[in-house]
Design a protein around this motif. Sequence first.
Motif, short mmCIF file in Angstrom:
data_model
loop_
_atom_site.label_atom_id
_atom_site.label_comp_id
_atom_site.label_asym_id
_atom_site.label_seq_id
_atom_site.Cartn_x
_atom_site.Cartn_y
_atom_site.Cartn_z
N ASP A 137 1.08 -1.33 0.18
CA ASP A 137 0.00 0.26 -0.47
C ASP A 137 0.93 1.03 -0.08
O ASP A 137 0.61 2.10 -1.08
N LYS A 143 1.31 8.95 -2.44
CA LYS A 143 1.02 9.75 -1.14
C LYS A 143 2.30 10.05 0.34
O LYS A 143 2.61 9.12 0.25
N ARG A 234 -9.74 6.13 -7.10
CA ARG A 234 -8.41 6.34 -6.49
C ARG A 234 -9.17 5.35 -4.62
O ARG A 234 -8.97 5.14 -3.47
N LEU A 237 -10.03 2.26 -2.94
CA LEU A 237 -8.46 1.72 -1.73
C LEU A 237 -9.72 2.05 0.23
O LEU A 237 -8.71 1.70 0.51
N1 GLY Z 1 -3.95 3.95 0.97
C1 GLY Z 1 -4.49 4.99 0.03
C2 GLY Z 1 -4.46 5.93 -1.12
O1 GLY Z 1 -2.67 5.39 -1.48
O2 GLY Z 1 -4.96 6.00 -1.89
#
Ligand code: GLY
Length: 350
Positions: A137, A143, A234, A237
């Motif tokens: 992840d 991010k 996204r 997730l």
């Molecule tokens: N863990 C959530 C993302 O990368 O968007």
Amino acid sequence: MSGRVRVNASRRYDVVIDRNVLDEAGERIRAVNSGSVICLVTDDTVDAIYGARVENSLTAAGYRVEKFVIPHGEESKTPENYLKLINFMAGKGLSGGDAAVALGGGVVGDLTGFAAATYRRGIGFIQLPTTLLAAVDSSVGGKTAVDLPGGKNLLGAFYQPELVLCDCETFKTLEKQTFRDGCAEIIKYGMIKDAALFDKLADTSLAGSEEVVMRCVEIKRDVVEADERDTGPRKLLNFGHTVGHAVELLNHYELTHGSAVAVGMAVVTRASVKLGFCGAECRDELIKLIKAYGLPTETNFTAAQLAGAMMADKKRSGRTIDLIIPETIGRCVIRKTPVEELESFVSAGL
Ligand code: GLY
Ligand code: NAD
């Protein structure tokens, strides 16, 4: 089995998944970064187990290594440590062509990535994830962030790495609960995108395997390529995470993230069955799988408490909140839910 997943986002990079690839870190990083100094960032626990191996490999590849070690744990993901790290890089004379290498879990990766994104307006950045969660992840997708007193990950940037080297051997030294936290994320990938992966996970011995890690990284890659800046798909997730964050908050973060996400996935799926969004079989199979990994599916908090905590979530936009709803195993959808309906939704899932 070893593998490579190519990510084609604002930067193109490989995620290499292999056993003992940490010993090849120097030569593999050399292939993507021609700088002369590496700032190796890690935490004290990971440093004691893997620091020397990585440092030796980097030195053998001709880098001068400057190591920055933080205490382990979420408490280290702070603006103070971010500034310390930036000043450390400046003090060691890192230039624009040099790189920061994150060796550790998501805490080290997020902090290092944010420093790499902002020091000299961006230097090289390489991720060496050593937790299952970081491998499947946080090391992929760009991010980066540190926490503020007002909330987690509030100060950050999107900044893709140049390379991710994922050494599945490192999961062997994880504490049981830390490994389980990663398992919750793997179950999540099966639920949102891949019924075959979900079925495979019935064999719990496969959770940290290269095969499973690679499939999760492929799913994350696909989602990130479709929506790098997190404005649409996204959000899938986040399955289990909105309720999970509420559970974490109400527990004052004493319950681990993976356990809270597991509870969140179970609550949302039970509610989805009651409201007719998905079938009972989906709920029963999910709960069976979560339990097989030793993760919880229940919470003692009330719907009012959970809905209240969810309202404080930074992902809320105005009067609606995006809930990720399962339709069947392997397929979830984003459903904008009015905040007035949150409590009754959660109540249906308890
Ligand atoms: N863990 C959530 C993302 O990368 O968007
Ligand atoms: P972590 O980085 O705190 O690591 C958990 C613990 O495991 C730490 O104590 C660490 O020292 C130890 N550890 C790490 N690797 C080890 C190993 N191989 N052997 C023994 N011990 C080891 O936690 P995490 O679960 O990896 O990451 C959680 C963080 O990731 C949170 O801050 C979260 O916000 C962030 N996150 C980021 C993203 C993203 O997309 N950037 C996604 C999910 C989570």
